[in-house]
Enzyme design. Structure first.
Site, PDB file in Angstrom:
ATOM      1  N   LYS A  22      12.683  -4.846 -15.071  1.00 37.48           N
ATOM      2  CA  LYS A  22      13.514  -5.122 -13.892  1.00 37.48           C
ATOM      3  C   LYS A  22      13.146  -6.457 -13.270  1.00 37.48           C
ATOM      4  CE  LYS A  22      13.529  -3.525  -9.054  1.00 37.48           C
ATOM      5  NZ  LYS A  22      12.522  -4.470  -8.534  1.00 37.48           N
ATOM      6  N   ASN A  23      11.842  -6.669 -13.048  1.00 40.04           N
ATOM      7  CA  ASN A  23      11.437  -7.870 -12.314  1.00 40.04           C
ATOM      8  C   ASN A  23      11.489  -9.138 -13.158  1.00 40.04           C
ATOM      9  OD1 ASN A  23      11.107  -6.273 -10.116  1.00 40.04           O
ATOM     10  ND2 ASN A  23       8.876  -6.343 -10.064  1.00 40.04           N
ATOM     11  N   CYS A 116      13.210  -2.590  -1.125  1.00 41.63           N
ATOM     12  CA  CYS A 116      12.493  -1.415  -0.639  1.00 41.63           C
ATOM     13  C   CYS A 116      11.792  -1.713   0.682  1.00 41.63           C
ATOM     14  CB  CYS A 116      11.449  -0.993  -1.673  1.00 41.63           C
ATOM     15  SG  CYS A 116      12.175  -0.169  -3.089  1.00 41.63           S
ATOM     16  N   ARG A 121       8.494  -8.011   4.947  1.00 45.44           N
ATOM     17  CA  ARG A 121       8.545  -8.807   3.711  1.00 45.44           C
ATOM     18  C   ARG A 121       9.133 -10.175   4.054  1.00 45.44           C
ATOM     19  NH1 ARG A 121      10.536  -5.005  -1.251  1.00 45.44           N
ATOM     20  NH2 ARG A 121       9.586  -6.665  -2.474  1.00 45.44           N
ATOM     21  N   ILE A 123       9.967 -14.297   4.221  1.00 40.73           N
ATOM     22  CA  ILE A 123      10.290 -15.271   3.161  1.00 40.73           C
ATOM     23  C   ILE A 123       9.868 -16.676   3.603  1.00 40.73           C
ATOM     24  CG2 ILE A 123      12.142 -13.981   2.041  1.00 40.73           C
ATOM     25  CD1 ILE A 123      14.139 -15.704   3.680  1.00 40.73           C
ATOM     26  N   ASP A 308       2.990  -2.071  -7.704  1.00 42.87           N
ATOM     27  CA  ASP A 308       4.137  -1.253  -8.121  1.00 42.87           C
ATOM     28  C   ASP A 308       3.711   0.005  -8.888  1.00 42.87           C
ATOM     29  OD1 ASP A 308       5.834  -3.010  -6.929  1.00 42.87           O
ATOM     30  OD2 ASP A 308       6.593  -3.915  -8.778  1.00 42.87           O
ATOM     31  N   ARG A 400      17.499   2.021  -8.945  1.00 46.94           N
ATOM     32  CA  ARG A 400      17.361   0.559  -8.827  1.00 46.94           C
ATOM     33  C   ARG A 400      16.480   0.006  -9.947  1.00 46.94           C
ATOM     34  NH1 ARG A 400      14.657  -1.254  -4.139  1.00 46.94           N
ATOM     35  NH2 ARG A 400      14.939  -3.138  -5.315  1.00 46.94           N
TER      36      ARG A 400
HETATM   37  C1  UD1 Z   1       7.713  -8.880  -6.318  1.00 38.63           C
HETATM   38  C2  UD1 Z   1       8.285  -7.714  -7.069  1.00 38.63           C
HETATM   39  C3  UD1 Z   1       7.778  -6.408  -6.490  1.00 38.63           C
HETATM   40  C4  UD1 Z   1       6.256  -6.403  -6.442  1.00 38.63           C
HETATM   41  C5  UD1 Z   1       5.726  -7.656  -5.749  1.00 38.63           C
HETATM   42  C6  UD1 Z   1       4.221  -7.773  -5.807  1.00 38.63           C
HETATM   43  C7  UD1 Z   1      10.448  -8.519  -7.795  1.00 38.63           C
HETATM   44  C8  UD1 Z   1      11.909  -8.399  -7.681  1.00 38.63           C
HETATM   45  N1  UD1 Z   1       9.733  -7.747  -6.959  1.00 38.63           N
HETATM   46  O1  UD1 Z   1       8.180  -8.785  -4.975  1.00 38.63           O
HETATM   47  O2  UD1 Z   1       8.243  -5.333  -7.331  1.00 38.63           O
HETATM   48  O3  UD1 Z   1       5.816  -5.259  -5.738  1.00 38.63           O
HETATM   49  O4  UD1 Z   1       6.286  -8.837  -6.370  1.00 38.63           O
HETATM   50  O5  UD1 Z   1       3.794  -7.773  -7.128  1.00 38.63           O
HETATM   51  O6  UD1 Z   1       9.928  -9.228  -8.634  1.00 38.63           O
HETATM   52  N2  UD1 Z   1       4.867 -12.774   1.388  1.00 38.63           N
HETATM   53  C9  UD1 Z   1       4.843 -13.507   2.561  1.00 38.63           C
HETATM   54  N3  UD1 Z   1       5.719 -14.556   2.680  1.00 38.63           N
HETATM   55  C10 UD1 Z   1       6.580 -14.910   1.686  1.00 38.63           C
HETATM   56  C11 UD1 Z   1       6.591 -14.152   0.488  1.00 38.63           C
HETATM   57  C12 UD1 Z   1       5.714 -13.084   0.367  1.00 38.63           C
HETATM   58  O7  UD1 Z   1       4.081 -13.216   3.471  1.00 38.63           O
HETATM   59  O8  UD1 Z   1       7.345 -15.873   1.851  1.00 38.63           O
HETATM   60  C13 UD1 Z   1       3.927 -11.631   1.240  1.00 38.63           C
HETATM   61  C14 UD1 Z   1       4.663 -10.292   1.143  1.00 38.63           C
HETATM   62  O9  UD1 Z   1       5.012  -9.790   2.387  1.00 38.63           O
HETATM   63  C15 UD1 Z   1       3.653  -9.444   0.424  1.00 38.63           C
HETATM   64  C16 UD1 Z   1       2.980 -10.433  -0.518  1.00 38.63           C
HETATM   65  O10 UD1 Z   1       3.256 -11.727   0.010  1.00 38.63           O
HETATM   66  O11 UD1 Z   1       2.695  -8.949   1.332  1.00 38.63           O
HETATM   67  C17 UD1 Z   1       3.458 -10.338  -1.955  1.00 38.63           C
HETATM   68  O12 UD1 Z   1       4.838 -10.522  -1.992  1.00 38.63           O
HETATM   69  P1  UD1 Z   1       5.587 -11.170  -3.243  1.00 38.63           P
HETATM   70  O13 UD1 Z   1       4.623 -11.422  -4.360  1.00 38.63           O
HETATM   71  O14 UD1 Z   1       6.403 -12.292  -2.739  1.00 38.63           O
HETATM   72  O15 UD1 Z   1       6.527  -9.976  -3.658  1.00 38.63           O
HETATM   73  P2  UD1 Z   1       8.059 -10.033  -3.995  1.00 38.63           P
HETATM   74  O16 UD1 Z   1       8.364 -11.274  -4.751  1.00 38.63           O
HETATM   75  O17 UD1 Z   1       8.849  -9.683  -2.791  1.00 38.63           O
END
Ligand code: UD1
Length: 420
Positions: A22-23, A116, A121, A123, A308, A400
């Site tokens: 998926k990812n 989820c 979360r 950006i 995950d 999903r």
């Molecule tokens: C991706 C995966 C998700 C997995 C996660 C961690 C996809 C679609 N999803 O999610 O399944 O659980 O990686 O392996 O690939 N953060 C910030 N600011 C940002 C971005 C992230 O603070 O701009 C924080 C998040 O809140 C979290 C941590 O960084 O605490 C990790 O997030 P991230 O690695 O970005 O996860 P996703 O890409 O959302």
């Protein structure tokens, strides 16, 4: 309201072909936005998030065709750079279209992504990287407008945390930016390497993917891979089926997986007392007796133990002899499955980052709601080993990320059906 109905206590037996990741498929689909020729993909899992990404591509003017796990994506006629809030909210990965659209059109309009509920979360890392590459960004009433009329420019970006999504977004923005981009402290997950391999097959110049420093030299445009590009196996889906076997008993042969991506996961099943052997792209697992508690499980970025898989591996540990401690280091709110597991008889104390699971002799079936994708999968695992019937609602969250979960488990001897 759909529900999965599971009559537990039947040992599993058989072969399971592991789905594509998926990812990995989601960022690769976003990357198709940058391609000036038709792209062919294989091993794309039939999951609802994939359909969400396809809807976004179609809304931008792309053409998407699918035949099972094969997809064809033609983005030559993309004529829009905005994504509706309805489409953005279907999944977290929608944010990855920001880097791809900036690379393709020099602008994009979108809102905060869904996905989820695992706690906040943000950006912020995605947005600050785009700004550093020259984008002007406004954020009013949740609508994010980015523009770089002269195109983006490569630069040095050091991430404060190796975020998977931010690394992907920067890669997508950098491949057609002017000059060199260096991303340090970037994510090292196999799905990042898969995305980089796809972009390289399209003509991008990328070095270092899989390590913590990636260098990208921007090119004018991307073409498409000569051959159909295969999405890597889903390590979390593979872990889920291993946990199903640990809960229900019996033996399984997983095929089409990548054991090298699961080095932090497989030893835990051995610690539990499962017999596990991997060879080539197969993993054989057998339950030979009662389960034992595992050493403390701390979720970490790759190559550490993946967040995950935290809920998924907790399910068998609920009936393991002894106590297992979990420390969730990635997301703030990722123990929402513990309520349902406790209602099935598990002894779990969760507070903040820590959950303490003390094994009980058996779980019993109960009615519960999937709290999120992986939490829902954990409840499915637990229900397969529980005595009596379990009913799980909010199946759309499980759909999903899992391709035909009930068909796969039924073929391996589980009594599971979907009531529509
Ligand atoms: C991706 C995966 C998700 C997995 C996660 C961690 C996809 C679609 N999803 O999610 O399944 O659980 O990686 O392996 O690939 N953060 C910030 N600011 C940002 C971005 C992230 O603070 O701009 C924080 C998040 O809140 C979290 C941590 O960084 O605490 C990790 O997030 P991230 O690695 O970005 O996860 P996703 O890409 O959302």
């Amino acid at each position: 309201m759909q529900k999965l109905v599971i009559d537990g206590g039947r040992p599993l037996s058989g072969e399971i072909k592991v789905q594509g990741a998926k990812n990995a498929v989601l960022p690769v689909l976003a990357a198709c936005t940058l391609c000036s020729r038709e792209v062919r993909l294989s091993n794309c899992p039939c999951i609802s998030d994939r359909y969400g990404a396809a809807r976004i591509l179609t809304s931008l003017g792309g053409k998407v065709r699918a035949d099972g796990t094969d997809m064809t994506v033609d983005c030559t006629d993309i004529d829009s750079s905005s994504i509706s809030s309805e489409l953005m909210r279907t999944m977290r990965s929608s944010i990855i279209f920001m880097g791809a659209l900036m690379g393709r059109t020099g602008k994009c309009t979108l809102c905060y992504p869904g996905g989820c509920d695992l706690g906040p979360r943000p950006i912020d890392m995605h947005l600050s990287a785009m700004k550093k590459m020259g984008a002007v960004i406004t954020d009013e009433h949740g609508i994010i407008e980015c523009s770089a009329p002269e195109g983006l420019t490569g630069c040095k970006i050091s991430l404060s945390f190796p975020s998977v999504g931010a690394t992907e977004n920067i890669l997508l923005a950098a491949v057609t930016a002017k000059g060199e981009t260096v991303i340090s402290n970037c994510a090292r997950e196999p799905e990042i390497t898969c995305l980089a391999d796809f972009l390289i097959a399209c003509g991008a110049h990328i070095n270092g993917a899989g390590g913590s420093r990636i260098t990208v030299e921007g090119v004018e445009r991307l073409s498409a891979p000569r051959e159909s590009f295969a999405i890597i196996p889903d390590r979390i889906a593979a872990a889920t089926y291993l946990s199903c076997c640990a809960c229900a008993g019996g033996e399984l042969m997983l095929t089409d997986c990548c054991p090298a991506h699961m080095e932090a996961i497989l030893p835990l099943f051995e610690q539990m007392g499962m017999y596990v052997r991997s060879f080539g792209s197969n993993i054989y697992i057998q339950k030979t007796g009662g389960l034992k508690a595992a050493d403390t499980i701390r979720t970490m970025v790759y190559p550490g133990f993946p967040t995950d898989a935290q809920a998924i591996i907790m399910a068998p540990l609920c009936t393991a002899e002894g106590t297992t401690v979990f420390v969730e280091n990635i997301f703030e709110n990722r123990y929402r499955h513990t309520g349902a597991l406790s209602r099935m008889g598990a002894d779990i104390r969760a507070e903040g980052k820590v959950a303490v699971v003390t094994g009980v002799p058996a779980l019993y079936g109960a009615a519960s709601e999937a709290p999120d994708l992986r939490g829902g999968a954990a409840i499915v695992c637990a229900a397969l080993g529980a005595s009596g019937r379990s009913e799980i609602t909010r199946t759309e969250l499980i759909d999903r990320g899992y391709d035909s979960i009930e068909a796969i488990l039924s073929s391996a001897g589980a009594k599971i059906s979907r009531i529509i």
